[in-house]
Design a protein around this motif. Structure first.
Motif, PDB file in Angstrom:
ATOM      1  N   SER A 194       0.645  -1.071   0.056  1.00 37.36           N
ATOM      2  CA  SER A 194      -0.130   0.098   0.116  1.00 37.36           C
ATOM      3  C   SER A 194       0.687   1.305  -0.035  1.00 37.36           C
ATOM      4  O   SER A 194       0.411   2.066  -0.871  1.00 37.36           O
ATOM      5  N   GLN A 195       2.153   0.523   0.183  1.00 40.33           N
ATOM      6  CA  GLN A 195       3.436   2.692   1.081  1.00 40.33           C
ATOM      7  C   GLN A 195       3.493   3.044  -0.616  1.00 40.33           C
ATOM      8  O   GLN A 195       3.485   3.848  -0.833  1.00 40.33           O
ATOM      9  N   GLU A 196       4.171   1.473  -0.996  1.00 43.11           N
ATOM     10  CA  GLU A 196       4.744   1.756  -2.221  1.00 43.11           C
ATOM     11  C   GLU A 196       3.545   2.222  -3.601  1.00 43.11           C
ATOM     12  O   GLU A 196       3.834   3.172  -4.573  1.00 43.11           O
ATOM     13  N   ARG A 197       2.481   2.161  -3.019  1.00 42.99           N
ATOM     14  CA  ARG A 197       1.391   2.082  -4.114  1.00 42.99           C
ATOM     15  C   ARG A 197       0.546   3.830  -4.220  1.00 42.99           C
ATOM     16  O   ARG A 197       1.293   4.307  -5.195  1.00 42.99           O
ATOM     17  N   ILE A 198       1.294   4.040  -3.273  1.00 38.67           N
ATOM     18  CA  ILE A 198       0.873   5.339  -2.644  1.00 38.67           C
ATOM     19  C   ILE A 198       2.226   6.115  -2.857  1.00 38.67           C
ATOM     20  O   ILE A 198       2.226   7.538  -3.925  1.00 38.67           O
ATOM     21  N   LEU A 199       3.341   5.894  -2.747  1.00 37.78           N
ATOM     22  CA  LEU A 199       4.685   6.404  -2.631  1.00 37.78           C
ATOM     23  C   LEU A 199       3.992   6.882  -4.739  1.00 37.78           C
ATOM     24  O   LEU A 199       4.603   8.167  -5.197  1.00 37.78           O
ATOM     25  N   ASP A 200       4.225   5.561  -5.777  1.00 37.29           N
ATOM     26  CA  ASP A 200       4.119   5.667  -6.829  1.00 37.29           C
ATOM     27  C   ASP A 200       3.168   6.359  -6.854  1.00 37.29           C
ATOM     28  O   ASP A 200       3.753   7.468  -8.256  1.00 37.29           O
TER      29      ASP A 200
ATOM     30  N   THR B  97      -4.401  15.393  -1.168  1.00 40.34           N
ATOM     31  CA  THR B  97      -4.150  14.034  -0.680  1.00 40.34           C
ATOM     32  C   THR B  97      -5.015  12.863  -1.206  1.00 40.34           C
ATOM     33  O   THR B  97      -5.059  12.158  -1.810  1.00 40.34           O
ATOM     34  N   LYS B  98      -6.850  13.734  -1.826  1.00 39.63           N
ATOM     35  CA  LYS B  98      -7.627  13.183  -1.857  1.00 39.63           C
ATOM     36  C   LYS B  98      -7.138  12.705  -3.585  1.00 39.63           C
ATOM     37  O   LYS B  98      -7.006  11.375  -4.099  1.00 39.63           O
ATOM     38  N   ASP B  99      -6.763  13.706  -4.432  1.00 42.07           N
ATOM     39  CA  ASP B  99      -6.248  13.282  -5.824  1.00 42.07           C
ATOM     40  C   ASP B  99      -5.297  12.039  -6.204  1.00 42.07           C
ATOM     41  O   ASP B  99      -4.989  10.694  -6.752  1.00 42.07           O
ATOM     42  N   ILE B 100      -4.376  11.887  -4.809  1.00 40.44           N
ATOM     43  CA  ILE B 100      -3.191  10.437  -4.888  1.00 40.44           C
ATOM     44  C   ILE B 100      -3.668   9.184  -4.291  1.00 40.44           C
ATOM     45  O   ILE B 100      -3.363   8.485  -4.718  1.00 40.44           O
ATOM     46  N   GLY B 101      -4.766   9.337  -3.515  1.00 40.76           N
ATOM     47  CA  GLY B 101      -5.586   8.290  -2.594  1.00 40.76           C
ATOM     48  C   GLY B 101      -5.991   7.580  -4.101  1.00 40.76           C
ATOM     49  O   GLY B 101      -6.195   6.275  -4.197  1.00 40.76           O
ATOM     50  N   GLN B 102      -6.647   8.334  -4.911  1.00 48.23           N
ATOM     51  CA  GLN B 102      -8.017   7.888  -6.591  1.00 48.23           C
ATOM     52  C   GLN B 102      -6.322   7.167  -7.008  1.00 48.23           C
ATOM     53  O   GLN B 102      -6.752   5.981  -7.720  1.00 48.23           O
ATOM     54  N   ALA B 103      -5.220   7.966  -7.623  1.00 51.36           N
ATOM     55  CA  ALA B 103      -4.298   7.835  -8.385  1.00 51.36           C
ATOM     56  C   ALA B 103      -3.644   5.987  -7.650  1.00 51.36           C
ATOM     57  O   ALA B 103      -3.312   5.546  -8.254  1.00 51.36           O
ATOM     58  N   ALA B 104      -3.511   6.019  -6.391  1.00 49.48           N
ATOM     59  CA  ALA B 104      -2.984   4.802  -5.507  1.00 49.48           C
ATOM     60  C   ALA B 104      -4.279   3.451  -5.609  1.00 49.48           C
ATOM     61  O   ALA B 104      -3.759   2.046  -5.191  1.00 49.48           O
ATOM     62  N   ASP B 105      -5.346   4.342  -5.464  1.00 59.10           N
ATOM     63  CA  ASP B 105      -6.368   3.146  -5.169  1.00 59.10           C
ATOM     64  C   ASP B 105      -6.925   2.451  -4.023  1.00 59.10           C
ATOM     65  O   ASP B 105      -6.636   1.753  -3.662  1.00 59.10           O
ATOM     66  N   VAL B 106      -6.693   3.552  -2.857  1.00 59.36           N
ATOM     67  CA  VAL B 106      -6.594   3.466  -1.728  1.00 59.36           C
ATOM     68  C   VAL B 106      -7.190   4.150  -0.826  1.00 59.36           C
ATOM     69  O   VAL B 106      -7.867   5.318  -1.524  1.00 59.36           O
ATOM     70  N   ASP B 107      -8.176   4.300   0.163  1.00 57.57           N
ATOM     71  CA  ASP B 107      -8.749   5.437   1.020  1.00 57.57           C
ATOM     72  C   ASP B 107      -7.547   6.458   1.148  1.00 57.57           C
ATOM     73  O   ASP B 107      -6.771   6.324   1.856  1.00 57.57           O
ATOM     74  N   PRO B 108      -8.067   7.612   1.491  1.00 60.15           N
ATOM     75  CA  PRO B 108      -7.479   8.798   1.459  1.00 60.15           C
ATOM     76  C   PRO B 108      -6.930   9.046   2.685  1.00 60.15           C
ATOM     77  O   PRO B 108      -5.335   9.175   3.353  1.00 60.15           O
TER      78      PRO B 108
END
Length: 217
Positions: free
Chosen positions: A16-22, A38-49
């Motif tokens: 999860s952390q790697e997806r967020i960092l990527d 952070t919402k943009d990043i959460g959506q791009a990483a497919d994780v809850d912000p």
């Protein structure tokens, strides 16, 4: 058939952390620190912000984590190249040799064409042009130690130069590197396509030629 091993909680957190960092790295490279939520990043990483805040506390904390993730490798590549050159050159160390080694090792990752590292270098370019205090917690950079090694080797190669000359020299070189890493495309338009902001081989060659005699008196 062997059953697939179940991932541990630690492995799932790491993924999860790697997806967020990527995702953060790519978005910061495209839009800058202030242009991404952070919402943009959460959506791009497919994780809850909320996971971004859980792992990294703040957007600034995530930005610093993006910077830190690849910094060790970048530093290692440049430090080893500089130390190897200095050892081989001995008393014959020269400004041209130090500059060539620093520039070639600096552009090694860019020349490989990995999109993750290209995004990372763009983020570093943005960071280098961010005013002090512009990003909370960014008082220094992980690259300062290698920069000092570069300046120390320049001092050995050009003992007639005072420290101010050496740091101004680094400042100018760093500016050229930063502009090149940003890949703005402006040189492409100015030159009517004769020069490309993604041609890192040509950029490194011309940068070496320009700066190799920058401390001559």
């Amino acid at each position: 058939m062997t059953a697939r091993a179940r991932r541990t909680n630690r492995e799932r957190r790491g993924e999860s952390q790697e997806r967020i960092l990527d995702a953060a790295e790519a978005l910061f490279a495209r839009s800058g620190f202030n242009g991404v939520s952070t919402k943009d990043i959460g959506q791009a990483a497919d994780v809850d912000p909320s996971l971004l805040h859980y792992y990294f506390d703040t957007k600034a904390g995530l930005y610093l984590a993006v910077i830190a993730r690849r910094a060790g490798y970048v530093n290692t590549v440049r430090r080893q190249a500089l130390e190897s050159y200095a050892a081989d050159a001995g008393p014959g160390i020269s400004v041209a040799g130090v500059v060539r080694t620093y520039v070639e090792s600096t552009f090694e990752l860019a020349r490989q064409g990995d999109e993750g590292y290209l995004s990372y270098l763009t983020v570093i370019a943005q960071m280098n042009s961010t005013p002090a205090g512009g990003i909370p917690g960014l008082e220094g950079t992980p690259f300062d130690e290698v920069v000092q090694l570069f300046v120390d080797l320049l001092r050995r190669a050009s003992p007639a130069s005072n420290d101010a000359d050496l740091y101004w020299f680094y400042h100018m070189l760093s500016g050229a590197i930063t502009l090149s890493w940003a890949r703005t495309g402006r040189i492409d338009k100015l030159s009517n396509g004769q020069c490309r902001s993604t041609d890192f081989e040509a950029i490194a060659d011309h940068m070496i030629a320009v700066f190799s005699h920058g401390l001559d008196r």
